[in-house]
Design an enzyme around this catalytic site. Structure first.
Site, PDB file in Angstrom:
ATOM      1  N   ARG A 107      -8.824  14.357  56.261  1.00 55.63           N
ATOM      2  CA  ARG A 107      -8.306  12.316  57.043  1.00 55.63           C
ATOM      3  C   ARG A 107      -7.656  13.127  58.354  1.00 55.63           C
ATOM      4  O   ARG A 107      -8.036  13.967  58.482  1.00 55.63           O
ATOM      5  CB  ARG A 107      -6.901  12.739  55.978  1.00 55.63           C
ATOM      6  CG  ARG A 107      -6.049  14.106  55.696  1.00 55.63           C
ATOM      7  CD  ARG A 107      -4.999  13.877  54.886  1.00 55.63           C
ATOM      8  NE  ARG A 107      -3.424  14.940  55.590  1.00 55.63           N
ATOM      9  CZ  ARG A 107      -2.090  14.389  54.215  1.00 55.63           C
ATOM     10  NH1 ARG A 107      -1.690  13.687  53.739  1.00 55.63           N
ATOM     11  NH2 ARG A 107      -1.639  16.233  54.409  1.00 55.63           N
ATOM     12  N   GLU A 146       2.145  10.712  58.823  1.00 58.95           N
ATOM     13  CA  GLU A 146       2.402  11.757  59.062  1.00 58.95           C
ATOM     14  C   GLU A 146       1.318  12.128  60.166  1.00 58.95           C
ATOM     15  O   GLU A 146       0.530  12.773  60.478  1.00 58.95           O
ATOM     16  CB  GLU A 146       2.054  13.389  58.290  1.00 58.95           C
ATOM     17  CG  GLU A 146       3.167  12.732  57.144  1.00 58.95           C
ATOM     18  CD  GLU A 146       2.832  14.221  56.301  1.00 58.95           C
ATOM     19  OE1 GLU A 146       3.600  14.606  55.214  1.00 58.95           O
ATOM     20  OE2 GLU A 146       1.498  14.763  55.611  1.00 58.95           O
ATOM     21  N   GLU A 303       9.023  11.338  51.139  1.00 55.10           N
ATOM     22  CA  GLU A 303       7.923  12.526  50.918  1.00 55.10           C
ATOM     23  C   GLU A 303       9.001  13.161  50.423  1.00 55.10           C
ATOM     24  O   GLU A 303       9.404  14.388  51.160  1.00 55.10           O
ATOM     25  CB  GLU A 303       7.072  12.404  51.305  1.00 55.10           C
ATOM     26  CG  GLU A 303       6.135  11.709  51.356  1.00 55.10           C
ATOM     27  CD  GLU A 303       3.734  12.051  51.697  1.00 55.10           C
ATOM     28  OE1 GLU A 303       4.481  13.413  51.488  1.00 55.10           O
ATOM     29  OE2 GLU A 303       3.250  11.271  52.413  1.00 55.10           O
TER      30      GLU A 303
END
Length: 642
Positions: A107, A146, A303
């Site tokens: 990612r 993020e 999270e």
């Protein structure tokens, strides 16, 4: 945001057959889930072929949430470009400092400065926003995910050109840059802007000013990406708030102060580090940082984990009750949203061993029972939403200072500024005191005590800000190796600690890093670091066995400035911090035995909520400031509302 505690997690229905979706939503309602993040990693399914979009399956997801009264943090899926992106635009893939181009397969596979990445990211953002801006499930835009977690800095030619443009905008001339970077050293003087590159791997140490500015530029590039998506979302869906999940307190490659200024609501992720002896204190640091980034207003925990994570050397599962304590500790410190990664544990992929709200083993599990119980408890604590935590003490922290001290050519590699800030914060935690974190140039007027554990770099305005705070009656405690360099990482001449010699009434002529402990006259000890200091106007409160100052106090205006010339051991540090807290009249909301955490949230002029969290295996008694005794069972949490 609504006056409820948001509760839920990342839901990734695309990982599962559609027949499980109805079951998921039914279980969400059973567990008290009222909010989920969706679409975070859906780009390759929403745009399976470049320019070809498929929203039919996602329409069903959003409709299912709306039908069941569950709100959506709808993500722009730009954190993970699809395979076609890297295949079609290899020049947009990130490059590391050694010149290696990284490839698709995980990612964040993009260069933050890539124009083609920005173009494609804004296109999918526009498609998502146009389609769902009026959808009844939409409550919050979750932009990206993020930022900079894996691609904080890219060293490709595109980034080099963007870095030069950034430098041109920050320096009036090339000569100003040469002066700031000290390029007369090692024959580095630049004659043309085109000669400047990112700090790629070199035969020896990189230029400190170049490295520092590149980290600033790289952080700004990520902020710009967020702002570009956010501004488009605002244009297409006015009134819908936007956020992105920072990693405050754990990820130091981005300037969280700069990011937070652009968020409608601050949100962050936090995961316990199993190797820490008391990870719940590290949690408190991260939560206090998130609250401070939002100016003391409530924030969101976007999270955390129900149990183990998947990325540490030893992924420890949480003990019974730990999930609840962690969640309520974040709530106590200002969170109005308690969310997890993720809803259903993945069957495949790199995070298949990451815990979730619904485990692989299903509902007959410890995790599921705790998740469901927490949902019911948070519903009963809805009154807490919107209340604030008032802190009388603050710790100064600045990413630029951390980045500058990260240069390899330092007097000691053992003086870690982040860990030192956390250690001072832990001393306050053990004393039952809640503190904020503050930027050196931020507003300090609301505090009684400001701690400066390790601020190697400070600007002139930051230095003056602390001086003004003390002059007006505040108390400060400054740690060693602080105030040493200016904003360009140039040494402040005339003796250390350059920025604050007058404020502290101390001049240091030389540093003496240590490879063992050093004894103090008081009976305590220091380690890692010592300084050859002379008190000019300060009173010496403690010395080394050899007589040189270890702890000083200087009167400055209406206040006082304390200075430490060594890294005190935990016990001695606790004693010094207790002394400066007493001088500043900073007191805890309750008294409690070791291992018990107390924090108060209050509504202005209204009711307050005292959280007492027992992290020990023994029952504990907490005594409030009014004299009320509250028994907290081992491993339990009590919330006292008055």
């Amino acid at each position: 945001m609504p006056d409820v505690i948001a509760y839920g997690g990342d839901w990734n229905p695309e990982q599962w057959p559609e027949e499980t979706w109805e079951q998921d939503v039914a279980l969400m309602r059973e567990a008290g889930v009222n909010r989920v993040s969706v679409g975070v990693f859906s780009w390759s399914l929403l745009e399976p072929v470049e320019g070809v979009f498929d929203f039919a399956w996602f329409d069903r997801v959003m409709d299912l949430l709306a039908a069941n009264g569950i709100a959506a943090n709808l993500a722009t899926p730009t954190a993970s470009p699809p395979p076609w992106f890297g295949d079609a635009y290899p020049e947009a893939l990130p490059v590391d400092s050694a010149g290696r181009r990284l490839h698709h397969g995980s990612r964040q596979g993009f260069c933050p400065s890539s124009p083609i990445y920005r173009e494609k990211a804004l296109r999918i953002t526009e498609q998502v926003a146009t389609r769902y801006r009026d959808h009844p499930a939409l409550a919050l835009w979750h932009v990206h995910n993020e930022y900079g977690c894996h691609n904080a800095r890219c060293y490709c030619d595109t980034s080099a050109a963007a870095f030069r443009a950034w430098l041109r905008s920050h320096y009036a001339s090339l000569e100003a840059l040469n002066d700031a970077w000290g390029t007369a050293f090692w024959s580095q003087h630049y004659g043309e802007w085109a000669q400047i590159l990112p700090p790629r791997d070199t035969p020896s140490l990189p230029n400190p000013g170049q490295q520092l500015d590149f980290r600033r530029f790289s952080s700004d590039a990520l902020v710009e990406l967020y702002v570009a998506e956010r501004d488009l979302l605002r244009e297409l869906s006015p009134g819908v708030p936007a956020t992105t999940n920072l990693m405050a307190g754990a990820h130091w490659d981005m300037d969280c102060w700069a990011f937070a200024a652009e968020l409608d609501v601050v949100s962050t992720d936090h995961y316990l580090i199993g190797a820490r002896e008391e990870p719940h204190i590290d949690l408190a640091f991260a939560a206090d940082y998130a609250r401070s980034l939002n100016g003391g207003r409530p924030w969101w925990l976007m999270e955390h984990s129900t149990s183990a994570v998947n990325w540490q050397p030893r992924n420890r599962a949480k003990a019974p009750g730990e999930l609840r304590r962690n969640s309520l500790a974040h709530l106590a410190r200002g969170a109005d949203g308690i969310m997890f990664f993720q809803w259903r544990a993945s069957r495949a992929g790199a995070e298949k061993w990451h815990s979730a709200m619904l485990p692989h083993a299903g509902v007959d599990t410890k995790v599921w029972r705790e998740v469901s119980a927490l949902g019911a408890e948070l519903a009963g604590l809805a009154e807490v939403a919107g209340s604030r935590v008032k802190a009388d003490a603050a710790i100064l922290i600045d990413h630029s200072s951390v980045w500058a001290q990260d240069h390899p050519a330092q007097p000691s590699s053992e003086l870690d500024p982040v860990e030192e800030a956390k250690r001072w914060h832990a001393a306050l935690w053990r004393a039952g005191l809640t503190c904020d974190l503050a930027h050196p140039e931020g507003d300090l007027t609301g505090y009684r005590l400001v701690l400066v554990p390790a601020l190697y770099l400070v600007s002139d305005s930051g230095a003056a800000n602390l001086e003004g705070f003390v002059r007006a009656g505040g108390v400060t405690l400054v740690g060693p190796y602080s105030g040493i360099v200016d904003e360009h990482d140039r040494v402040r001449l005339g003796g250390y600690p350059g920025a604050w010699r007058d404020l502290l009434g101390v001049t240091v002529e030389e540093f003496f890093p240590l490879d063992g402990p050093i004894s103090l006259a008081s009976g305590g000890s220091g380690g890692v670091w010592s300084e050859l200091a002379h008190a000019t106007s300060a009173k010496v409160l403690d010395t080394y066995a050899t007589g040189e100052p270890a702890w000083t106090r200087n009167v400055w205006g209406e206040g006082a400035a304390h200075y430490l010339t060594t890294r005190l051991d935990d016990g001695a540090l606790a004693e010094v911090i207790a002394a400066v807290c007493a001088e500043a009249e900073v007191r805890p909301p309750a008294t409690c035995p070791p291992g018990v955490e107390v924090v108060r949230r209050s509504h202005p002029g209204g009711r307050s909520h005292l959280f007492a969290i027992n992290h020990t295996a023994e029952d504990a008694v907490v005594t409030t400031a009014s004299g009320e005794s509250v028994t907290v069972a081992a491993g339990d949490v009590r919330v006292v509302t008055r």
